[in-house]
Design a protein around this motif. Structure first.
Motif, PDB file in Angstrom:
ATOM      1  N   ALA A   1     -53.672 -16.525  67.679  1.00  0.00           N
ATOM      2  CA  ALA A   1     -55.130 -16.595  67.339  1.00  0.00           C
ATOM      3  C   ALA A   1     -55.897 -15.501  68.093  1.00  0.00           C
ATOM      4  CB  ALA A   1     -55.520 -18.177  68.275  1.00  0.00           C
ATOM      5  N   GLY A   2     -55.253 -14.567  68.853  1.00  0.00           N
ATOM      6  CA  GLY A   2     -55.917 -13.614  69.806  1.00  0.00           C
ATOM      7  C   GLY A   2     -57.186 -13.048  69.185  1.00  0.00           C
ATOM      8  N   LYS A   3     -56.941 -12.498  67.936  1.00  0.00           N
ATOM      9  CA  LYS A   3     -57.962 -11.393  67.057  1.00  0.00           C
ATOM     10  C   LYS A   3     -58.960 -12.333  66.851  1.00  0.00           C
ATOM     11  CE  LYS A   3     -55.023  -7.779  65.736  1.00  0.00           C
ATOM     12  NZ  LYS A   3     -54.478  -6.709  64.605  1.00  0.00           N
ATOM     13  N   GLN A   4     -58.709 -13.522  66.591  1.00  0.00           N
ATOM     14  CA  GLN A   4     -59.962 -14.305  65.927  1.00  0.00           C
ATOM     15  C   GLN A   4     -60.669 -15.260  66.941  1.00  0.00           C
ATOM     16  OE1 GLN A   4     -60.795 -13.941  62.726  1.00  0.00           O
ATOM     17  NE2 GLN A   4     -59.555 -12.160  62.597  1.00  0.00           N
ATOM     18  N   LEU A   5     -60.194 -15.066  68.294  1.00  0.00           N
ATOM     19  CA  LEU A   5     -60.753 -16.023  69.410  1.00  0.00           C
ATOM     20  C   LEU A   5     -62.092 -16.175  69.570  1.00  0.00           C
ATOM     21  CD1 LEU A   5     -59.029 -17.729  70.940  1.00  0.00           C
ATOM     22  CD2 LEU A   5     -59.504 -16.072  73.107  1.00  0.00           C
ATOM     23  N   GLU A   6     -62.993 -15.348  69.409  1.00  0.00           N
ATOM     24  CA  GLU A   6     -64.542 -15.333  69.466  1.00  0.00           C
ATOM     25  C   GLU A   6     -64.894 -16.279  68.064  1.00  0.00           C
ATOM     26  OE1 GLU A   6     -68.494 -12.705  69.171  1.00  0.00           O
ATOM     27  OE2 GLU A   6     -66.611 -11.836  69.331  1.00  0.00           O
ATOM     28  N   GLN A   7     -64.485 -16.158  66.979  1.00  0.00           N
ATOM     29  CA  GLN A   7     -64.794 -16.826  65.716  1.00  0.00           C
ATOM     30  C   GLN A   7     -64.481 -18.409  65.981  1.00  0.00           C
ATOM     31  OE1 GLN A   7     -63.574 -15.355  62.051  1.00  0.00           O
ATOM     32  NE2 GLN A   7     -63.454 -17.214  61.064  1.00  0.00           N
ATOM     33  N   VAL A   8     -62.979 -18.515  66.436  1.00  0.00           N
ATOM     34  CA  VAL A   8     -62.466 -19.970  66.589  1.00  0.00           C
ATOM     35  C   VAL A   8     -63.323 -20.643  67.501  1.00  0.00           C
ATOM     36  CG1 VAL A   8     -60.263 -21.227  67.189  1.00  0.00           C
ATOM     37  CG2 VAL A   8     -60.315 -19.220  65.792  1.00  0.00           C
ATOM     38  N   LYS A   9     -63.363 -20.023  68.741  1.00  0.00           N
ATOM     39  CA  LYS A   9     -64.144 -20.576  69.814  1.00  0.00           C
ATOM     40  C   LYS A   9     -65.548 -21.176  69.272  1.00  0.00           C
ATOM     41  CE  LYS A   9     -64.799 -19.247  74.073  1.00  0.00           C
ATOM     42  NZ  LYS A   9     -64.887 -18.384  75.208  1.00  0.00           N
ATOM     43  N   ALA A  10     -66.254 -20.523  68.625  1.00  0.00           N
ATOM     44  CA  ALA A  10     -67.507 -20.922  68.076  1.00  0.00           C
ATOM     45  C   ALA A  10     -67.404 -22.212  67.252  1.00  0.00           C
ATOM     46  CB  ALA A  10     -68.074 -19.934  67.161  1.00  0.00           C
ATOM     47  N   GLN A  11     -66.344 -22.260  66.331  1.00  0.00           N
ATOM     48  CA  GLN A  11     -65.844 -23.484  65.299  1.00  0.00           C
ATOM     49  C   GLN A  11     -65.630 -24.428  66.255  1.00  0.00           C
ATOM     50  OE1 GLN A  11     -63.054 -21.754  62.989  1.00  0.00           O
ATOM     51  NE2 GLN A  11     -64.435 -20.576  61.896  1.00  0.00           N
ATOM     52  N   LEU A  12     -64.783 -24.315  67.370  1.00  0.00           N
ATOM     53  CA  LEU A  12     -64.476 -25.476  68.226  1.00  0.00           C
ATOM     54  C   LEU A  12     -65.441 -26.152  68.926  1.00  0.00           C
ATOM     55  CD1 LEU A  12     -60.866 -23.945  69.598  1.00  0.00           C
ATOM     56  CD2 LEU A  12     -61.231 -25.909  68.061  1.00  0.00           C
ATOM     57  N   LYS A  13     -66.438 -25.247  69.309  1.00  0.00           N
ATOM     58  CA  LYS A  13     -67.725 -25.937  70.102  1.00  0.00           C
ATOM     59  C   LYS A  13     -68.705 -26.612  69.424  1.00  0.00           C
ATOM     60  CE  LYS A  13     -68.397 -22.358  73.764  1.00  0.00           C
ATOM     61  NZ  LYS A  13     -69.318 -21.205  74.243  1.00  0.00           N
ATOM     62  N   GLU A  14     -68.394 -26.343  67.998  1.00  0.00           N
ATOM     63  CA  GLU A  14     -69.278 -26.856  67.046  1.00  0.00           C
ATOM     64  C   GLU A  14     -68.651 -28.432  66.767  1.00  0.00           C
ATOM     65  OE1 GLU A  14     -70.799 -26.666  62.320  1.00  0.00           O
ATOM     66  OE2 GLU A  14     -69.999 -24.792  63.300  1.00  0.00           O
ATOM     67  N   LEU A  15     -67.334 -28.357  66.692  1.00  0.00           N
ATOM     68  CA  LEU A  15     -66.702 -29.622  66.320  1.00  0.00           C
ATOM     69  C   LEU A  15     -66.670 -30.532  67.442  1.00  0.00           C
ATOM     70  CD1 LEU A  15     -63.660 -28.104  64.213  1.00  0.00           C
ATOM     71  CD2 LEU A  15     -65.594 -29.673  63.503  1.00  0.00           C
ATOM     72  N   GLY A  16     -66.641 -29.829  68.814  1.00  0.00           N
ATOM     73  CA  GLY A  16     -66.572 -30.774  70.160  1.00  0.00           C
ATOM     74  C   GLY A  16     -65.054 -31.072  70.353  1.00  0.00           C
TER      75      GLY A  16
ATOM     76  N   PRO B   1     -61.146 -17.118  77.240  1.00  0.00           N
ATOM     77  CA  PRO B   1     -61.629 -15.779  77.398  1.00  0.00           C
ATOM     78  C   PRO B   1     -62.296 -15.434  75.949  1.00  0.00           C
ATOM     79  CG  PRO B   1     -59.477 -15.697  77.184  1.00  0.00           C
ATOM     80  CD  PRO B   1     -59.555 -17.268  77.498  1.00  0.00           C
ATOM     81  N   GLU B   2     -63.133 -14.352  75.871  1.00  0.00           N
ATOM     82  CA  GLU B   2     -63.561 -13.847  74.674  1.00  0.00           C
ATOM     83  C   GLU B   2     -62.631 -13.273  73.938  1.00  0.00           C
ATOM     84  OE1 GLU B   2     -66.493 -14.608  73.521  1.00  0.00           O
ATOM     85  OE2 GLU B   2     -66.862 -15.982  75.231  1.00  0.00           O
ATOM     86  N   ASN B   3     -61.452 -12.521  74.541  1.00  0.00           N
ATOM     87  CA  ASN B   3     -60.493 -11.888  74.092  1.00  0.00           C
ATOM     88  C   ASN B   3     -58.883 -12.414  74.510  1.00  0.00           C
ATOM     89  OD1 ASN B   3     -62.019  -9.673  72.414  1.00  0.00           O
ATOM     90  ND2 ASN B   3     -62.658  -9.532  74.527  1.00  0.00           N
ATOM     91  N   ALA B   4     -58.154 -12.219  73.660  1.00  0.00           N
ATOM     92  CA  ALA B   4     -56.796 -12.599  74.184  1.00  0.00           C
ATOM     93  C   ALA B   4     -55.846 -11.872  73.310  1.00  0.00           C
ATOM     94  CB  ALA B   4     -56.564 -14.217  73.940  1.00  0.00           C
ATOM     95  N   GLY B   5     -54.366 -12.009  73.816  1.00  0.00           N
ATOM     96  CA  GLY B   5     -53.585 -10.951  73.191  1.00  0.00           C
ATOM     97  C   GLY B   5     -52.984 -11.454  72.000  1.00  0.00           C
ATOM     98  N   TYR B   6     -52.081 -10.762  71.235  1.00  0.00           N
ATOM     99  CA  TYR B   6     -51.584 -11.367  70.026  1.00  0.00           C
ATOM    100  C   TYR B   6     -50.757 -12.527  69.919  1.00  0.00           C
ATOM    101  CZ  TYR B   6     -48.673 -11.058  65.571  1.00  0.00           C
ATOM    102  OH  TYR B   6     -47.890 -11.648  64.576  1.00  0.00           O
ATOM    103  N   TYR B   7     -50.083 -13.003  71.262  1.00  0.00           N
ATOM    104  CA  TYR B   7     -49.220 -14.199  71.416  1.00  0.00           C
ATOM    105  C   TYR B   7     -49.770 -15.166  72.000  1.00  0.00           C
ATOM    106  CZ  TYR B   7     -45.812 -10.423  70.592  1.00  0.00           C
ATOM    107  OH  TYR B   7     -44.986  -9.269  70.209  1.00  0.00           O
ATOM    108  N   THR B   8     -50.949 -15.550  71.251  1.00  0.00           N
ATOM    109  CA  THR B   8     -51.940 -16.625  71.824  1.00  0.00           C
ATOM    110  C   THR B   8     -51.750 -17.875  70.645  1.00  0.00           C
ATOM    111  OG1 THR B   8     -53.352 -14.911  72.871  1.00  0.00           O
ATOM    112  CG2 THR B   8     -54.444 -17.098  72.400  1.00  0.00           C
TER     113      THR B   8
END
Length: 230
Positions: free
Chosen positions: A174-189, A213-220
């Protein structure tokens, strides 16, 4: 007699999580193949070396497996890798191709496996411990109970609909898509735990979207639930 290709899962990061069968196969093969142009720098090689230091004395080859979605480039690299390994097998050499986690789960090894089987060579898969199982154990928590659904999702593709599935969702790489995924998770609660580099140097665990965090490594990877505390 032609040799055999073994796709060996080395687990998520801790050398102690290699299976006895993986260790036996690695020791028995004269050639060790790993993804990447510099084999010694491969995470899979370093993990295996921790359990089997003797692989440092074996013939070591790197197979270029680019991290891209460009179909033509992937096809070319997969075929080149299959040809290179096929030449070794044709000479009677047994080859262990090391891959993180389990070779059956979103593994680049499978592309070589399928090609070489079609070319008439023998190829076997040696299971490894999947990263999400090791991470769940690291958290000291279970993944599923009774009729609870469990969904494994590649986070590098569209995740919005998948995150609405019932039960526990596991987002891999999930590392490369973390910013996008975080936004989706916040919306879902949603309730979420993030594990980065499980069993490797630099392991981190984050509880809740706000800690992530806003960014993370590949093995996330992420464990996500809509109800109840994780």
């Amino acid at each position: 007699m032609a040799g055999t290709l073994y796709g060996v899962g080395v687990g998520p990061g801790d050398p102690e999580l290699l299976t006895l069968k993986a260790v036996r196969i690695i020791r028995s093969c004269g050639v060790i193949a790993v993804p990447g142009s510099r084999p010694e720098d491969s995470a899979a090689y370093k993990i295996a070396y921790g359990a089997c230091p003797e692989i440092g004395e074996k013939e070591l080859i790197g197979i270029h497996m680019p991290m891209t979605k460009e179909r033509e480039e992937l096809e070319r690299c997969h075929e080149e890798g299959a040809v290179r390994i096929g030449e070794l097998l044709a000479r009677g050499r047994d080859v262990a191709f090391l891959t993180l986690g389990d070779p059956c789960i979103y593994s680049t090894y499978l592309y070589l496996h399928e090609r070489l089987l079609k070319k008439g060579f023998r190829a076997e898969i040696i299971s490894g411990i999947p990263s999400f199982c090791a991470a769940s154990a690291r958290l000291n928590r279970g993944l599923g109970r009774k009729d609870e659904q469990l969904h494994v999702i590649p986070a590098s593709y569209q995740t919005e609909e998948a995150l609405r599935l019932p039960g526990t969702k596991i987002l891999m790489k999930a590392g490369k898509q973390l910013e996008q995924v975080k936004a989706q998770l916040k919306e879902l609660g949603a309730q979420v735990i993030m594990v980065e580099n499980c069993g490797m140097p630099g392991e981190h665990i984050y509880y809740g979207v706000d800690e992530m965090p806003e960014n993370a490594g590949y093995y996330t990877l992420l464990f996500v639930r809509e109800e109840e505390e994780l």
